[in-house]
Design an enzyme around this catalytic site. Structure first.
Site: not given
Length: 414
Positions: A99, A148, A174-177, A265, A338, A361
């Protein structure tokens, strides 16, 4: 200490940090103290939260402006007895910040677990050394890349992307999340097809690449889905921990029928940690708690890229993931977002060799495609470990990358 110590950043407009700390300690344990009869005080004493540290911080005008009032800032520490909670993260987080999290002016900075409490958590199943053993790579940072643009694409597109990244020298793909179960690239088909591609690359080029597949679905289906993935040959499970909860991660990590590394992730974690005034600190959330709960890798925003964390925070996350602890293996730090080859010297300087360099990228956007992007990163890693400035390296792939994204590490020395 047999319980847990919580460290908080508090903001108090009554300017009495000691009183505020005592109110928190009582409010999260027995509720009141001074009005209790002496006999009841003696009975409840072993359950009472104890304030063990109060430290006033300098006044911060930006904080006063944001809160629209003048407050006293402070760091406080409260010890909570082990008698008060069961040894699991839902109970611990509810006890220390349940709380209180609704206050809006308190931030949970850290939790210090007693050795007795640590025994109830699995830690990473593989850890840094175990992952390195899987890849047989022991002397450099690992390189990871990301699929991607997979939404709406078929398995052939996935295989082409995976092959190019593996040929480029990437250690983990890795896969994209945001790639969930779908008709075009279902979980087991991705794994089986991916293994065929990676085995072919290994036989042709001698380079081993692991594939981290995204574990998704309803919470009560996750274990079954994970076991299906393992049976299909999954190398690593990518998991959006904070969409489900830390306890779900722990449940997966503790299951002997899921004997593969887990990559955590940070999706959704910003809702808990982004504010400087309230919530849970990034080092605690993405560092210590993920490691304790069983993550072999923790992705988090780097201090350099497009979704940057402050450097101090990013390094604190890494410290919690990799510091020596007799109870837990070390987890891999994965500073992300990035990242391009020009940042490699910064990453190695700040995080050391036991790090995963994660690029999207910065690999796929290379003029020579993902193969060229991967090779540019691998060359940048090798040059950095030799303490050779990137602009002095005679490599067309690295040179092209530096022309596109720049070379901010021009003067960096290890």
């Amino acid at each position: 200490m047999s319980g847990i110590i919580a460290t908080y950043l508090i903001h108090d407009d009554s300017h009495n940090l000691e009183k505020k700390a005592e109110q928190i300690a009582l409010g999260l344990t027995i509720g009141s103290w001074t009005h209790l009869p002496h006999l009841l005080q003696e009975q409840l004493k072993q359950h009472k939260g104890n304030v063990i540290h109060v430290e006033e911080l300098a006044e911060h005008e930006h904080t006063n402006s944001y809160l629209r009032k003048k407050v006293k800032r402070g760091i406080i520490k409260i010890e909570y007895p082990l008698l008060n909670f069961s040894p699991d993260l839902p109970a611990i987080l509810t006890t220390t910040f349940g709380k209180l999290s609704l206050d809006g002016e308190v931030k949970l900075i850290d939790l210090t677990f007693s050795d007795e409490l640590k025994k109830h958590f699995p830690g990473p199943k593989f850890g840094i050394d175990g992952i390195r053993n899987l890849l047989q790579v022991h002397d450099r940072p690992l390189l990871m890349s990301i699929f991607k643009g997979m939404i709406g694409r078929n398995i052939g597109y996935l295989k082409t992307q995976l092959r190019d990244q593996a040929i480029g020298g990437v250690d983990i793909v890795k896969d994209d999340e945001i790639l969930f179960e779908n008709a075009l690239t279902p979980l087991t088909k991705r794994i089986v097809s991916g293994k065929e591609v990676l085995q072919s690359v290994y036989e042709t080029y001698g380079h081993k690449t692991l594939y981290a597949v995204n574990l998704t679905g309803r919470t009560f289906d996750l274990k079954e889905n994970a076991k299906r993935a393992v049976q299909a040959g999954a190398d690593i499970l990518l998991f959006n921990v904070f969409a489900y909860g830390l306890d779900v991660l722990q449940s997966l990590a503790e299951d002997d029928e899921i004997p593969v590394p887990i990559m955590a992730h940070p999706a959704v974690s910003g809702a808990y940690s982004a504010s400087k005034l309230y919530g849970v600190s990034s080092p605690l959330l993405l560092g210590k708690l993920l490691r304790y709960a069983g993550a072999d890798f923790s992705l988090f925003p780097s201090p350099y890229g497009s979704v940057a964390l402050e450097k101090e925070e990013a390094l604190a996350i890494s410290k919690y993931l990799t510091e020596d602890d007799a109870f837990f293996k070390k987890s891999f730090s994965v500073p992300s977002a990035g990242i391009h080859p020009g940042f490699v010297p910064f990453i190695v300087r700040d995080f050391g060799k036991d790090v995963v360099i994660n690029a999207g990228g910065g690999i796929h956007g290379h003029p020579n495609g993902a193969q060229g992007g991967g090779k540019a990163f691998r060359t940048a890693i090798d040059a950095t470990l030799q303490n050779k400035p990137l602009h002095e390296v005679d490599d067309i792939n690295l040179h092209s990358a530096l022309q596109i994204w720049g070379n901010p590490s021009y003067e960096v020395k290890l």
